[in-house]
Motif scaffolding. Structure first.
Motif, short mmCIF file in Angstrom:
data_model
loop_
_atom_site.label_atom_id
_atom_site.label_comp_id
_atom_site.label_asym_id
_atom_site.label_seq_id
_atom_site.Cartn_x
_atom_site.Cartn_y
_atom_site.Cartn_z
N HIS A 43 1.00 -1.03 -0.07
CA HIS A 43 -0.01 -0.13 -0.09
C HIS A 43 0.88 1.41 -0.10
CE1 HIS A 43 -3.70 2.05 0.93
NE2 HIS A 43 -3.04 2.86 1.67
N ASP A 45 0.99 5.36 -0.03
CA ASP A 45 -0.03 6.50 0.28
C ASP A 45 0.70 7.79 -0.24
OD1 ASP A 45 -1.81 5.50 2.25
OD2 ASP A 45 -0.42 4.89 3.50
N HIS A 77 -2.76 4.96 -2.99
CA HIS A 77 -3.87 5.63 -2.54
C HIS A 77 -3.35 7.00 -2.40
CE1 HIS A 77 -5.89 6.57 1.76
NE2 HIS A 77 -6.58 6.88 0.77
N MET A 79 -3.92 10.67 -1.70
CA MET A 79 -4.83 11.69 -0.85
C MET A 79 -4.44 12.98 -1.28
SD MET A 79 -4.18 9.45 2.57
CE MET A 79 -2.86 8.56 1.56
N ASP A 186 -8.50 1.18 6.02
CA ASP A 186 -6.86 1.75 6.19
C ASP A 186 -6.99 2.59 7.47
OD1 ASP A 186 -4.66 2.87 5.47
OD2 ASP A 186 -5.15 3.91 3.97
ZN ZN Z 1 -3.59 4.52 2.77
#
Ligand code: ZN
Ligand code: DX5
Length: 232
Positions: A43, A45, A77, A79, A186
């Protein structure tokens, strides 16, 4: 477009996605190798210091990971706001999954369709303060729904118990409509609460500090899979 092998497997077997945010940034490769094949998900970020109060990586890290770990499922992911501005630069790095936030996209439906048309699986995420019911119109298009179980920005925060209700609701909606999206949770997930997350209907649990914060990451992943009960 067919889902990747790893997504198909995650639909059947509970999966841990270790979050690189908690890995040793100067020894990232060694830290990934210390998973010793207990999971083939990573994963990643992406934070912009604007949508979330932290900065992390750019697409060059995802490209480097793709090159070194061609068989791993790169679960990116994003953001960052607006999501529309960032998606193409990360798609070029060939992730398996690209997840965008409902709150940071102007045209979430178009964005999901765009990600899929570029060959990646499309994920959509909601923050703890956003109701999962707002995703209803796009659930038929999503490959993955990511429920933020902490406020995004940092690793090592405490799990927000209300997230379990969102996971259950998304699981019920999936069943009632015959949808096939994976549910990913998450934030704040560890051996202590992974069983409750799994029994609420989650397929993939992201775990950063619980995995890379420990001396033997492979053992934590194995333990979390065991506690989650293996098959769904
Ligand atoms: Zn995340
Ligand atoms: C938070 C990130 C998470 C984070 C999870 O904004 O999206 O992926 O790395 O870290 P832990 O598992 O330590 O809560």
């Amino acid at each position: 477009m067919a889902r990747s092998l790893q997504l198909e497997r995650a639909a059947k077997n509970f999966t841990i996605a270790p979050s690189l945010l908690s890995a040793d940034i100067l020894n990232m490769g060694a830290h990934i190798d210390s998973l010793k094949g207990e999971t083939d998900w990573l994963h990643i970020d992406i934070m912009d210091g604007h949508f979330v109060p932290n900065l992390s990586y750019g697409p060059s890290l995802v490209s480097a990971l793709r090159k070194r770990y061609p068989e791993m499922c790169l679960d990116v992911h994003i953001m960052a706001e607006p999501e529309e501005y960032f998606v193409d630069m990360f798609l070029a790095a060939k992730p398996d999954i690209l997840t965008v936030h409902y709150e940071a996209a102007k045209h979430i439906h178009r964005l999901i369709q765009h990600i899929k048309s570029c060959g990646a699986a499309a994920g959509v995420s909601v923050n703890p303060g956003t109701s999962e019911t707002l995703l209803t119109p796009v659930l038929c298009e999503a490959d993955l729904v990511l429920v933020m179980s902490v406020n995004p920005g940092y690793g090592g925060q405490s799990f927000i118990p209300e997230s379990l209700k969102k996971i259950s609701a998304l699981s019920d909606t999936r069943k009632a409509n015959g949808y096939s999206y994976l549910i990913e949770a998450d934030g704040g997930i560890s051996p202590k609460n992974v069983a409750s997350v799994a029994s609420a209907g989650c397929n993939v649990a992201v775990a950063g500090s619980a995995v890379f914060g420990k001396p033997e990451p492979d053992k934590v992943v194995a333990e979390m899979k065991r506690l989650a009960g293996g098959k769904l």
